[in-house]
Scaffold this active site. Sequence first.
Site, PDB file in Angstrom:
ATOM      1  N   LEU B  14       0.841  -1.197   0.000  1.00 23.34           N
ATOM      2  CA  LEU B  14       0.000   0.000   0.000  1.00 23.34           C
ATOM      3  C   LEU B  14       0.880   1.252   0.000  1.00 23.34           C
ATOM      4  CD1 LEU B  14      -2.967  -0.971   2.346  1.00 23.34           C
ATOM      5  CD2 LEU B  14      -2.763  -1.180  -0.130  1.00 23.34           C
ATOM      6  N   HIS B  15       1.506   1.557  -1.138  1.00 27.20           N
ATOM      7  CA  HIS B  15       2.343   2.753  -1.239  1.00 27.20           C
ATOM      8  C   HIS B  15       1.473   3.951  -1.618  1.00 27.20           C
ATOM      9  CE1 HIS B  15       2.543   2.798  -5.655  1.00 27.20           C
ATOM     10  NE2 HIS B  15       2.481   1.490  -5.550  1.00 27.20           N
ATOM     11  N   ALA B  16       2.087   5.051  -1.996  1.00 27.66           N
ATOM     12  CA  ALA B  16       1.378   6.330  -2.104  1.00 27.66           C
ATOM     13  C   ALA B  16       0.073   6.285  -2.912  1.00 27.66           C
ATOM     14  CB  ALA B  16       2.301   7.400  -2.664  1.00 27.66           C
ATOM     15  N   ALA B  19      -2.628   3.954  -1.451  1.00 35.20           N
ATOM     16  CA  ALA B  19      -2.999   4.497  -0.142  1.00 35.20           C
ATOM     17  C   ALA B  19      -3.899   5.708  -0.324  1.00 35.20           C
ATOM     18  CB  ALA B  19      -1.745   4.878   0.643  1.00 35.20           C
TER      19      ALA B  19
END
Lengths: 533, 87
Positions: B14-16, B19
Site C-alpha cells: 500500500l504505497h502512495a 494508499a
Amino acid sequence: MEDIRVEKTASRGIVIAPVYCYREPDLTPETGAVSQEKVASETEKFENAKKSVVEDLAKLAEKNEVFAAHQEIAGDFMLGESVLTKIREEKKNVQQALDEAIKEIAAIFDAMEDSYMKERAADVRDVGKRFMAFLKGVRLPDFGSMEREAIVVARDLYPSDTVKMKAAYVKGILTEEGGITSHVSIMAKSMDIPTLVGVKGILEKVQDGMMVCMDAEKGTIVLEPDEAAMQDYAARKAAYEKERQELEKLRSQEPRTKTGKRIYLCANAGNVNDVRGAIQRGIDGVGLFRSEFLYMENTHFPTEEEQFLVYREAAKLVPQELTIRTLDIGGDKELPYFSFEKEENPFLGWRAIRICLEMKSMFKEQLRAILRASAFGKVRIMFPMIISLDELREAKVVLEGCKAELRAEGTVFDEEIEVGMMIETPASVLMAEEFAKEVDFFSIGTNDLTQYLLAVDRGNKKVASRYDFMNPAVLRAIRHVIDAGHRAGIKVGMCGEMAGNPQAVPVLLEMGLDEFSMSAGSIDYVRKLVLEN
Amino acid sequence: MVSRKLTVVNASGLHARPASILAQAAGKCKSNVIIQVDEKQVQVKSILNIMAAAIRCGTEIELICDGETENEDLETLARLIESGLGE
C-alpha cells in the site's frame, strides 16, 4: 563589478541578462507559546492554511499526478490532529506546531527500511513547506512566476524543478552545486541553455534583477558589468551567434572527415519531442533512445501497446536509425510505482539488464513493442550493462522468443533487426572481442564506463575532479573496444557525454569511432569538427 | 461493528497511490474505518497513517467498519482492496 571563473564547463553560449534567484525563503518557525485566548485564532490560521494549500495542490494535481498524493497529505486528518493537539494542549504557536508535526511524521517514513517509503518523507516535508510559506506569507520559488528573460541562479536544480522551467524565459543557468555530468547539465544541454555549474557562493552575491554576463564555454561570469564588460560580452555574443549561423549552414553537408570517412551523427533522446527537435539539426538518427523515461514518467509499467505507439512514432521520424536501449533503471533511476530494495551500492546493484532478465514478462512486453515498431522504420535494439556472454545470450533468447510469438500471431516486424550492446562495464571492455562476434554493433556509454573504470562516483562532489573521460585508462579502453569491433566487422558508436565534447571528438575520430550520439545541442559543433579533421 | 479478513494484492504494497485511493474512499464512508495488521491499528481515513504502516503485498489485514453504514462501507472498501486499488 565582480569577475568569477569556473574551471569545468560543458555547454556553450553567451548570455547577458538580469538574474532570477531560485532561492528557498526562510521557513524557520516562530518560537514562543500562545495564551489560552489565542488558541482559537491559531487553530483558525491552520485551517485557513490547510484550505489554501489543498486548493493549490488540487490545481497542480490536474497537471501532474504526483501532487494528488501531496494534496491528500495536506488534507490528512492525522497531520491535522497532530497540529491541533499541539496548539490546544501544548500551547504551541501554529508555526511551531506545524513544524513539529511535519518532522514527527517525516521521521516515521525516514525510519522505514523500504527505500520507496523512505522517500515519502520528502513528500511530507514538501507539503510542510507549502503550509509554512502560507503561514509566513512568503513565496516559494516558482518558475511559473517568471515574467521576463533571465539567468536562473540556484543552489542546484532537480528534475522536478526543471520540468517546470519555462525554457522561453530561461536564457542561462548558474548553480552552486552539481558537476558537468549532473542532471542539470545534461538537461540544460538538451534544452540548449548555456549553463555553468559548481559556481561556489554565487547565491550570496546576486539579487533578483542584478545584471550578469556569462560565457558558458570559457566559464566566465561578470556581476554588475561596467560599460566595457558589457561591450566585450555583446561582441562575444555577436561572434557566437554568427558562428552558430555558420554552423547551421553546414547542416546539409554530409559529415565526412578529410580522409573521406563517413561519420554517423546521431542524437540522444528521451522522448518523441527530443527526436523531433534533433531531426532539424540534420542528424542520421537516434543513437540512444532512453526508454527508461517512458517508465519513469508514468504511474505504472507501460504496456506493450503504450510503448509500441511511442516507438512507432519515433521510428517514423528518424532518417536512418532509431537505437532503442532496453530499460535501464536502478542505480540512481527509480520508478514512482515500484519499490526497489535499499542497496549499499546501487550502481553496482540490481539495475538495467539485471532487472530485465529477472522480470522477464515485463522485459518481453518491451521487446515485443520494439519489434512491432521495427516494421515502421529502421529500429535497432541495444542491451545495457552487459558483463558476460551468458547475459547477452539470455537476453537474445528472450528476444528470439518474442520474435517467434509475433511470427505465430502473424505480426510483421523487421526480421533483420540489428541487436547491439552498450559497452559501459570494464568486463565488457575486456571481453569486447568475444562480444563483437555475437552482436551487430557496440555503443560505448562513457558516463558509466568512466565511473566504473576509474572507481569514481560521478555524483560525488569530493571526487568530481577525478572523474575524467580523457584519463588515459579510459582512452585506452575505448581504443580497445573500437579495434575489437572493427576486427569483427561491426560498427562502434558512442552515446555518452564524451561523444559531444569538443576536446574528445578529434581524439575519437583518430581512433576510428564510427558513430557519435550526443545531446542535440552539441551536434552542429561536432559536425564542424568532423569536417575539419 | 463488522469486519472482514483480506489480503493485500498490490505488488508494491500500500504505497502512495493505492494508499491515496483507499484514504479517499474511506473518507466518503460515514462509519469509522480501521485496518488491523498484527498489533497495529491503522486509521484508513488517513493516507499518512496507511503509508506509515508499510503494508506489503500478501499481508493479511482485517478491515473493520463501525457506524451506521458499516455494512455498505465494509462491502465497498473490501471490494476496492481486493481489486488492487486501481492498479
